[in-house]
Design a protein around this motif. Structure first.
Motif, short mmCIF file in Angstrom:
data_model
loop_
_atom_site.label_atom_id
_atom_site.label_comp_id
_atom_site.label_asym_id
_atom_site.label_seq_id
_atom_site.Cartn_x
_atom_site.Cartn_y
_atom_site.Cartn_z
N GLY A 82 0.82 -1.21 0.00
CA GLY A 82 0.00 0.00 0.00
C GLY A 82 0.85 1.26 0.00
N SER A 83 0.20 2.39 -0.25
CA SER A 83 0.90 3.67 -0.30
C SER A 83 1.11 4.22 1.10
N TRP A 84 2.37 4.60 1.40
CA TRP A 84 2.67 5.16 2.71
C TRP A 84 2.01 6.51 2.92
N SER A 85 1.82 7.28 1.86
CA SER A 85 1.20 8.59 2.00
C SER A 85 -0.24 8.47 2.50
N GLU A 86 -0.83 7.27 2.35
CA GLU A 86 -2.16 7.00 2.89
C GLU A 86 -2.16 7.17 4.41
N PRO A 268 23.58 4.65 12.67
CA PRO A 268 24.38 5.83 12.30
C PRO A 268 23.77 6.61 11.14
N GLU A 269 22.69 6.10 10.54
CA GLU A 269 22.25 6.64 9.25
C GLU A 269 20.86 7.25 9.29
N ARG A 270 20.81 8.55 9.05
CA ARG A 270 19.52 9.20 8.84
C ARG A 270 19.08 8.93 7.41
N LEU A 271 17.82 8.52 7.26
CA LEU A 271 17.28 8.36 5.92
C LEU A 271 16.70 9.68 5.43
N VAL A 272 15.90 10.32 6.27
CA VAL A 272 15.33 11.61 5.88
C VAL A 272 14.85 12.36 7.11
N VAL A 318 25.21 8.17 -3.59
CA VAL A 318 25.03 9.63 -3.67
C VAL A 318 24.20 9.99 -4.89
N GLN A 319 24.54 9.43 -6.04
CA GLN A 319 23.83 9.78 -7.27
C GLN A 319 22.38 9.32 -7.24
N HIS A 320 22.13 8.17 -6.63
CA HIS A 320 20.76 7.68 -6.50
C HIS A 320 19.93 8.61 -5.62
N LEU A 321 20.48 9.04 -4.49
CA LEU A 321 19.76 9.95 -3.61
C LEU A 321 19.53 11.30 -4.27
N ASP A 369 9.94 7.26 -1.53
CA ASP A 369 10.81 7.40 -2.71
C ASP A 369 12.25 7.04 -2.37
N LEU A 370 12.69 7.44 -1.18
CA LEU A 370 14.08 7.20 -0.79
C LEU A 370 14.35 5.76 -0.40
N HIS A 371 13.35 5.08 0.14
CA HIS A 371 13.55 3.72 0.63
C HIS A 371 13.12 2.68 -0.39
N PRO A 372 13.90 1.60 -0.54
CA PRO A 372 15.22 1.41 0.04
C PRO A 372 16.28 2.12 -0.79
#
Length: 471
Positions: A82-86, A268-272, A318-321, A369-372
């Motif tokens: 399903g859509s997360w924006s839901e 250690p990693e912020r996604l957004v 980097v380029q993907h993000l 959009d960012l994950h994964p």
């Protein structure tokens, strides 16, 4: 007098919500803030996680900001695929009629599975593929300020006086509950090896060989293979969190208890993160061990910065993000050269990225959009995910998925659930993954996965040493 005033204020908040519920013929959120005494958030968690079906803990890196939530006033979720924006849409609908007293913003906490197309396995049965929870009670502390937020869903039938009394009594029970005495006799079971993985090393390394061959055939640019390891250990997640807070102050500290399972870690990693329309994310890819002395550590870091293999892997991420940020943001800043992110056991290449979100784009849109990201999945994304599903042989659950929070204004922060483990009765399951490119070597990747698992292994070892000393 102060306690009676606060009780009266909560009751008034509930009564206002009840009037709206009666008018709308639907339940209404009542959210009330009151100042409270400062408590150690990890002690609160440790004393109460066994008594609540749902508990969450969140702490931002290198800060004195903690949130500990108990219970569930409501949960917002979506089905696999399903859509997360839901979730964000339903959250805004809930807030539209809510009664909020205290000048605060209600906050949801939760996470998403790495692969939301799959239904959870038995191991992850208590963790839906996508769920954000509004706790009944949330304790916040930041610097010299601490406060409690009480969230109650109110209907036209709610007894406001009784609901207020129950909330007050429950909080008093939570803050007065003592830490349970450790059961040292059952803490460690026979056969636990803290230094070596019990996973079949050769089998996993063969999977690395097969993945690298796929990359050499140009079927993939990069793929991340994860593995798990299981320890027959029965220990308190609260003790593990205390260790992680001490030794990994620069990490996102998180814990999510659902039924008898607890997923926790120090990522250690912020996604957004989204604040004031500004989106922040990081590329974290390329790894090397830490040195035992300054000279060795400096040399290892310099080698990482100059490694063609690691710089190539990092460049892909980097380029993907950047490609994703440019679709949903204005003014995406050009990245600086990668820097070193040094943790206790391992160091990584890190590049911060930011932009300003376009109108009409919400945080969960960007998150989905960012994950994964290429740092935990691979490239091309769809092909890498297909390869992982068919060849990894592992249900990652929430490992390597986004965990974090979303507030009433649509701002929030999510980290990638790395350096993590799932605690179930009598057992701990550890997870680690490695990014593979054409130059990847199976023995090196396996060694890297062991280093990553040492974050939780060392925490358990520390708890065991306390047990031995007490015994």
């Amino acid at each position: 007098m102060k306690a009676r005033f606060e009780f009266a204020g909560l009751k008034q908040c509930l009564q206002q919500a009840k009037l709206r519920a009666n008018h709308q013929q639907s339940r209404v959120l009542a959210s009330y803030l009151l100042p409270c005494n400062r408590h150690d958030p990890l002690a609160l968690f440790a004393a109460n996680y066994q008594y609540e079906r749902t508990v969450c803990l969140w702490s931002t890196p290198s800060s004195d900001h903690y949130a500990v939530g108990f219970g569930s006033a409501c949960e917002l979720s979506c089905a696999p695929g399903g859509s997360w924006s839901e979730i964000q849409t339903n959250w805004q609908k809930l807030l539209a009629s809510s009664v909020i007293i205290g000048g605060h913003q209600p906050v949801l906490y939760g996470g998403f599975a790495f692969d939301c197309q799959k239904a959870p396995s038995l191991l992850w049965k208590n963790f839906p593929t996508a769920v954000l929870t509004l706790p009944d009670l949330i304790f916040f502390c930041e610097r010299d300020r601490s406060y409690l937020v009480i969230n109650i869903m109110v209907s036209s039938q709610t007894d406001c006086s009784l609901a207020a009394k129950r909330a007050r009594a429950r909080w008093q029970s939570i803050v007065s509950r003592p830490l349970s005495a450790p059961d040292y006799d059952s803490l460690l079971l026979d056969g636990v090896d803290f230094d070596n993985s019990s996973t079949d090393a050769l089998s996993w390394q063969q999977r690395v060989v097969d993945a690298v061959e796929s990359i050499k055939r140009n079927e993939l640019q990069k793929v991340v293979l994860a593995r798990s390891d299981s320890l027959a250990v029965n220990c308190c997640p609260g003790d593990i969190l205390k260790y992680l807070r001490e030794y990994y102050p620069g990490a996102f500290l998180f814990a999510f208890v659902r039924e008898k399972s607890c997923f926790l870690g120090a990522s250690p990693e912020r996604l957004v993160a989204l604040k004031d329309k500004c989106i922040n994310t990081v590329a974290l890819a390329g790894s090397a061990p830490r040195g035992k002395d300054f000279a060795t550590d400096y040399s290892l870091g310099l080698s990482l910065l100059n490694s063609d293999k690691d710089r190539f892997e990092h460049h892909l991420v980097v380029q993907h993000l950047l490609s994703i940020l440019r679709k949903c943001c204005h003014n995406v800043a050009e990245p600086e050269p990668p820097q070193l992110c040094k943790l206790k056991q391992i160091q990584h290449l890190l590049t911060p990225l930011e932009g300003f979100v376009k109108d009409g784009v919400n945080l969960l849109d960007v998150l989905s959009d960012l994950h994964p990201s290429a740092a935990v999945g691979g490239l091309p994304r769809k092909k890498a995910l297909k390869y992982i599903r068919e060849n990894e042989g592992l249900d990652r659950g929430w490992y390597a998925g986004p965990v974090g929070w979303l507030n009433a204004e649509g701002e929030g922060e999510f980290a990638v659930a790395l350096r993590s483990a799932l605690f179930t009765p009598g057992r701990v399951t550890l997870f680690a993954g490695c990014g593979l490119v054409e130059a990847s070597l199976p023995t090196h990747e396996y060694r890297e996965s062991c280093i990553k698992m040492r974050v939780i292994r060392d925490a358990i070892r520390s708890v065991s040493l306390v047990a031995e000393a007490a015994g």
